[in-house]
Design an enzyme around this catalytic site. Structure first.
Site, PDB file in Angstrom:
ATOM      1  N   PRO A 134      26.359 -26.068  -8.674  1.00  0.00           N
ATOM      2  CA  PRO A 134      26.453 -24.969  -9.765  1.00  0.00           C
ATOM      3  C   PRO A 134      27.892 -25.673 -10.482  1.00  0.00           C
ATOM      4  O   PRO A 134      28.830 -26.084 -10.135  1.00  0.00           O
ATOM      5  CB  PRO A 134      26.903 -23.851  -8.959  1.00  0.00           C
ATOM      6  CG  PRO A 134      27.540 -24.552  -7.335  1.00  0.00           C
ATOM      7  CD  PRO A 134      26.500 -25.821  -7.464  1.00  0.00           C
ATOM      8  N   MET A 135      27.550 -25.810 -11.688  1.00  0.00           N
ATOM      9  CA  MET A 135      28.741 -26.379 -12.703  1.00  0.00           C
ATOM     10  C   MET A 135      28.859 -25.327 -13.768  1.00  0.00           C
ATOM     11  O   MET A 135      27.944 -24.960 -14.542  1.00  0.00           O
ATOM     12  CB  MET A 135      28.333 -27.709 -13.081  1.00  0.00           C
ATOM     13  CG  MET A 135      28.257 -28.656 -12.070  1.00  0.00           C
ATOM     14  SD  MET A 135      27.564 -30.302 -12.695  1.00  0.00           S
ATOM     15  CE  MET A 135      25.821 -29.864 -12.767  1.00  0.00           C
ATOM     16  N   VAL A 136      29.969 -24.805 -14.004  1.00  0.00           N
ATOM     17  CA  VAL A 136      30.236 -23.852 -14.922  1.00  0.00           C
ATOM     18  C   VAL A 136      30.082 -24.450 -16.423  1.00  0.00           C
ATOM     19  O   VAL A 136      30.471 -25.597 -16.564  1.00  0.00           O
ATOM     20  CB  VAL A 136      31.715 -23.535 -14.853  1.00  0.00           C
ATOM     21  CG1 VAL A 136      32.239 -22.518 -15.978  1.00  0.00           C
ATOM     22  CG2 VAL A 136      32.071 -22.746 -13.791  1.00  0.00           C
ATOM     23  N   CYS A 192      35.498 -23.038  -5.378  1.00  0.00           N
ATOM     24  CA  CYS A 192      36.422 -23.449  -6.809  1.00  0.00           C
ATOM     25  C   CYS A 192      37.908 -23.615  -6.628  1.00  0.00           C
ATOM     26  O   CYS A 192      38.530 -22.599  -5.967  1.00  0.00           O
ATOM     27  CB  CYS A 192      36.007 -22.372  -7.856  1.00  0.00           C
ATOM     28  SG  CYS A 192      36.614 -22.654  -9.410  1.00  0.00           S
ATOM     29  N   LYS A 238      29.202 -21.777  -0.444  1.00  0.00           N
ATOM     30  CA  LYS A 238      29.512 -23.069  -0.726  1.00  0.00           C
ATOM     31  C   LYS A 238      31.158 -23.147  -0.454  1.00  0.00           C
ATOM     32  O   LYS A 238      31.976 -22.308  -1.031  1.00  0.00           O
ATOM     33  CB  LYS A 238      29.224 -23.570  -2.107  1.00  0.00           C
ATOM     34  CG  LYS A 238      29.829 -24.928  -2.735  1.00  0.00           C
ATOM     35  CD  LYS A 238      29.342 -25.388  -3.965  1.00  0.00           C
ATOM     36  CE  LYS A 238      29.669 -26.878  -4.296  1.00  0.00           C
ATOM     37  NZ  LYS A 238      30.959 -27.135  -4.663  1.00  0.00           N
ATOM     38  N   ASN A 275      28.294 -32.343  -0.178  1.00  0.00           N
ATOM     39  CA  ASN A 275      28.935 -32.444  -1.487  1.00  0.00           C
ATOM     40  C   ASN A 275      30.131 -33.290  -1.514  1.00  0.00           C
ATOM     41  O   ASN A 275      31.128 -33.078  -0.671  1.00  0.00           O
ATOM     42  CB  ASN A 275      29.165 -30.948  -2.039  1.00  0.00           C
ATOM     43  CG  ASN A 275      29.530 -31.037  -3.713  1.00  0.00           C
ATOM     44  OD1 ASN A 275      30.315 -30.311  -4.095  1.00  0.00           O
ATOM     45  ND2 ASN A 275      28.888 -32.287  -4.293  1.00  0.00           N
ATOM     46  N   GLY A 276      30.257 -34.295  -2.239  1.00  0.00           N
ATOM     47  CA  GLY A 276      31.246 -35.183  -2.502  1.00  0.00           C
ATOM     48  C   GLY A 276      30.944 -36.847  -2.201  1.00  0.00           C
ATOM     49  O   GLY A 276      30.070 -36.981  -1.297  1.00  0.00           O
ATOM     50  N   ASN A 277      31.614 -37.582  -3.073  1.00  0.00           N
ATOM     51  CA  ASN A 277      31.221 -39.075  -3.099  1.00  0.00           C
ATOM     52  C   ASN A 277      29.839 -39.473  -3.481  1.00  0.00           C
ATOM     53  O   ASN A 277      29.596 -40.613  -2.926  1.00  0.00           O
ATOM     54  CB  ASN A 277      31.548 -39.747  -1.662  1.00  0.00           C
ATOM     55  CG  ASN A 277      33.189 -39.227  -1.188  1.00  0.00           C
ATOM     56  OD1 ASN A 277      33.681 -39.035  -2.065  1.00  0.00           O
ATOM     57  ND2 ASN A 277      33.273 -39.367   0.116  1.00  0.00           N
ATOM     58  N   ALA A 300      27.242 -33.166  -8.536  1.00  0.00           N
ATOM     59  CA  ALA A 300      27.730 -32.400  -9.594  1.00  0.00           C
ATOM     60  C   ALA A 300      28.028 -33.633 -10.840  1.00  0.00           C
ATOM     61  O   ALA A 300      27.271 -33.917 -11.501  1.00  0.00           O
ATOM     62  CB  ALA A 300      28.985 -31.723  -9.283  1.00  0.00           C
TER      63      ALA A 300
END
Length: 486
Positions: free
Chosen positions: A23-25, A108, A147, A208-210, A232
């Protein structure tokens, strides 16, 4: 049909999704989700929606979810930020028919989340989170997911995840960074935390990450044992990441723009996507970067994209054999590839020496522009200069304002008290005075109200006397009647 839970939900509803778009604003809108799905993404999230606004504003619901309903865009998870159980559930009830699950944003880390008291800034409020998830799990017809970001301590992170699972969370996405790790301080995400959570809970876990390429996805699944991997920033720079390829930037950009024609979205979203896709190329062609920032129509953006493509094709045609990518990039700038954020130390090194004076200039140059040299102006000021070439940013040429006697802010030129509006309003109210210069008429309004009150009393007095005379007349009539009868 009974609501599926845990592993069954992941296998059947989410179709055993391994490749997930975060999810990305303002970035994971329908057009981008469809592009990502065409290139390997198996599950997408909506941008984070504000539960309170979603509940009260029909236009917000329509623009962000209802109008974006599309059969190709499934499975889909709608993400909300919220800090009130009732508001969260009521908003989720309005969204549940348009998605496969509802996600609660607990990750967030931005300042807006701190001010609004949501996202990662709820991670210490376990009682509140339990109530939110318990109520959602009870009332919704679709599963509830979360999340999260990790705590520095692995054990606390594990207990946090177990608490969410116990409350009714059916799938957990773990971003392996703390809420303090963001922007230039993001650093490396901890897969160790993610692995510990995966081993401690009985529900599906996404990592999530890297994640910058497909090999990172595969390595993450192998090391942590998670069910899927979410991307993301890697996805924004290369929508074909999950296909394991690095296409030409203009191929992805043109395909995205075609989808936008069919499924329109705000121009700011489109511009932001092209800035990400063309990131490395725009470092080379700065003028086109400025043009992309200024265009105000979709056709204008398409023209800039076309020009970028032509410039790159010319560069390819003139390329010498054996030439290698510049700036330490793994590929030439016209190929979709990861963007690696520079940390604070790297940035200081780029800008100069240690970290003193000029070494801490950061993104923008210091404002030493008294001579009007545009090279020293910030990007924003350069744009203003283009719009108005006569504009000067020399501090010595700024008009000098007389100061308020009370607070030092600029005073109103016609203020009777020689004050700024705020101080003038307080004084005028206290003294029941007028200040025409600031449009404050406390004295005039007070006198008008007194005058109106006097006029009302004058109207009421005759009515009373007339009523009294009538009563006396009635008594006389009755008395006469009594005498006649006697």
């Amino acid at each position: 049909m009974p609501k599926l839970r845990g592993e069954a939900f992941w296998r059947e509803t989410l179709r055993s999704a391994h490749y997930v778009v975060a999810p990305m604003v303002d970035q994971s809108e329908l057009a981008w989700r469809l592009l990502s799905r065409r290139h390997g993404a198996q599950l997408c999230y909506t941008p984070m929606l504000h539960a309170q606004v979603f509940l009260r504003d029909a236009n917000y619901r329509r623009e962000n979810l209802y109008d974006e309903a599309c059969p190709e865009d499934r499975p889909l998870i709608v993400q909300f930020c919220a800090n009130d159980p009732e508001v969260f559930v009521q908003a989720a009830l309005l969204a549940q028919d348009y998605c496969d699950a509802i996600d609660l944003n607990l990750g967030c880390p931005q300042m807006i989340a701190k001010r609004g008291h949501y996202g990662a800034f709820l991670q210490e409020e376990w009682d509140l989170l339990q109530r939110m998830i318990l109520l959602a799990n009870e009332k919704l017809s679709v599963p509830i997911t979360c999340k999260i970001r990790v705590f520095p301590d692995i054990d606390k992170t594990v207990k946090y995840a177990q608490m969410l699972e116990k409350a009714g969370c059916q799938l957990l996405t773990v971003h392996g960074r703390t809420k303090e790790q963001k922007g230039p301080l993001a650093g490396v995400a901890s897969w160790e935390h993610i692995q510990a959570v995966r081993e401690a809970v009985n529900i599906p876990v996404f990592a999530n990450g890297n994640i910058q390429c497909l090999s990172d996805v595969e390595e993450c699944i192998r090391k942590t044992g998670v069910h899927g991997v979410m991307s993301a920033e890697g996805n924004l720079h290369n929508p074909a990441l999950f296909e394991g390829r690095n296409p030409l930037v203009w191929e992805m950009a043109e395909e995205y723009l075609e989808i936008v024609r069919k499924y329109p979205c705000p121009l700011s979203y489109v511009r932001a996507h092209l800035f990400k896709l063309w990131h490395h190329t725009l470092q080379v062609y700065q003028q086109l970067r400025e043009e992309l920032a200024k265009v105000k129509t979709l056709e204008g953006i398409i023209d800039v994209n076309r020009e970028l493509k032509l410039r790159c094709q010319e560069e390819i045609a003139n390329q010498k054999e054996g030439e290698k990518p510049k700036e330490g990039l793994p590929f030439f700038h016209w190929i979709c590839q990861p963007y690696v954020r520079t940390g604070p130390k790297d940035r200081c090194r780029e800008n100069g020496d240690s970290g003193t004076e000029k070494g801490v200039r950061g993104k923008r140059a210091l404002e030493e522009e008294e001579d009007g040299n545009s090279e020293l102006l910030s990007k924003n000021k350069q744009k203003k200069k283009l719009r108005n070439p006569n504009k000067s940013f020399d501090p010595s040429l700024k008009p000098k304002y007389a100061k308020c006697d009370q607070c030092g802010n600029p005073k109103g030129n016609k203020c009777v008290f020689n004050m700024c509006r705020g101080c003038c309003k307080k004084r005028a109210f206290k003294e029941v005075a007028d200040c025409p210069g600031h449009g404050l008429l406390f004295k005039t309004k007070y006198e008008k109200s007194l005058s109106w009150q006097h006029s009302q009393r004058g109207i009421q007095t005759p009515e009373i006397s007339q009523r009294g005379d009538a009563e006396v007349g009635e008594m006389a009539v009755l008395k006469e009647a009594g005498d006649t009868t006697g």
